[in-house]
Write an enzyme that holds these catalytic residues in place. Structure first.
Site, short mmCIF file in Angstrom:
data_model
loop_
_atom_site.label_atom_id
_atom_site.label_comp_id
_atom_site.label_asym_id
_atom_site.label_seq_id
_atom_site.Cartn_x
_atom_site.Cartn_y
_atom_site.Cartn_z
N TYR A 155 0.83 -1.21 0.00
CA TYR A 155 0.00 0.00 0.00
C TYR A 155 0.87 1.26 0.00
O TYR A 155 0.61 2.21 -0.76
CB TYR A 155 -0.90 -0.03 1.23
N LYS A 159 0.95 4.08 -2.96
CA LYS A 159 0.60 5.46 -2.66
C LYS A 159 1.77 6.41 -2.91
O LYS A 159 1.58 7.57 -3.30
CB LYS A 159 0.09 5.58 -1.23
#
Length: 249
Positions: A155, A159
């Site tokens: 993640y 991002k």
């Protein structure tokens, strides 16, 4: 204050619920014609109907943003329905949190594919329309997690990639009056987060780590998106706006 969004056409990915749904509503409240785009058919229908019931112009388009054919259809259907595309909000994404030694290849691929590849495909699909009309506003939803969180290697990497994509496109497309910015939310109280078994523990840790002693709300992110998409932010591009209650580390 007129934000210059009345009549603009906005696609919001991942807008069946949560941050995306709140963003779609705020854009609609400012007079934008909104496309609720999500892979969840029932959620897309419910979110769209909620907007229409309140008198806003909205259509729902079920699409898988990891597939280029779906994305091309999403954009083509948007233009066919509303005559153009002015705003793109790349919000779709999800975590699969595990420590690296337990993180599977599928865990990595799915998270990176939706967040990063999906944003690449949607940006690529809308860009010809924005270039032709010499106007566009793209807002990519990153996360404070790009700074690094244990158990979020996939993640955090996705991002962080969003920020690189944002800066590159801001430089490429600025000559066409297209701005590309990112928002990095902190702890936001969404339905998905509240459903976690250890939600209260996460909430307490987050509030203790930030100067503003409350949880973030989806509307906090929606307000930031609307600003960056508005005429009031026309000289801002390539930036990352942290909406974290003051938390960075």
């Amino acid at each position: 204050m007129d934000l210059g969004l009345n009549g603009k056409v906005a696609i919001v990915t991942g807008s069946a619920r949560g941050l995306g749904a709140a963003t779609a509503r705020r854009l609609a409240e400012e007079g934008a014609k909104v496309i609720v785009a999500d892979i969840d058919r029932d959620g897309t229908a419910a979110s769209t109907e909620s907007l229409r019931a309140d008198g806003y112009q909205a259509i729902g388009i079920v699409s898988d943003i990891t597939k280029s054919a779906d994305v091309e259809r999403l954009v083509a259907d948007t233009v066919a329905a509303f005559g153009g595309i002015h705003v793109l909000v790349n919000n779709a994404g999800f975590p699969r949190d595990k420590l690296l030694t337990k993180l599977t290849e599928d865990d990595w691929d799915k998270v990176v594919e939706v967040i990063l590849k999906g944003s690449f495909l949607t940006c690529k699909a809308v860009m010809p329309y924005m270039i032709e009309q010499r106007f566009g506003r793209i807002v990519n939803i990153s996360s404070r997690a790009y700074l690094g969180n244990p158990g979020q290697a996939n993640y955090a990497a996705a991002k962080a990639g969003i920020l690189g994509l944002t800066r590159a496109l801001a430089i490429e497309e600025g000559r066409y009056d297209i701005t590309v910015n990112a928002i990095a939310p902190g702890f936001i109280e969404t339905e998905a987060v509240m459903a976690l078994g250890h939600y209260e523990q996460i909430k307490e840790r987050a509030i203790a780590a930030q100067p503003l002693r409350r949880v973030g709300r989806p509307e906090d992110i929606a307000d930031a998106v609307v600003f960056l998409a508005s005429a009031r932010a026309s000289f801002i591009t390539g930036e990352t706006l942290h909406v974290t209650g003051g938390r960075y580390g």
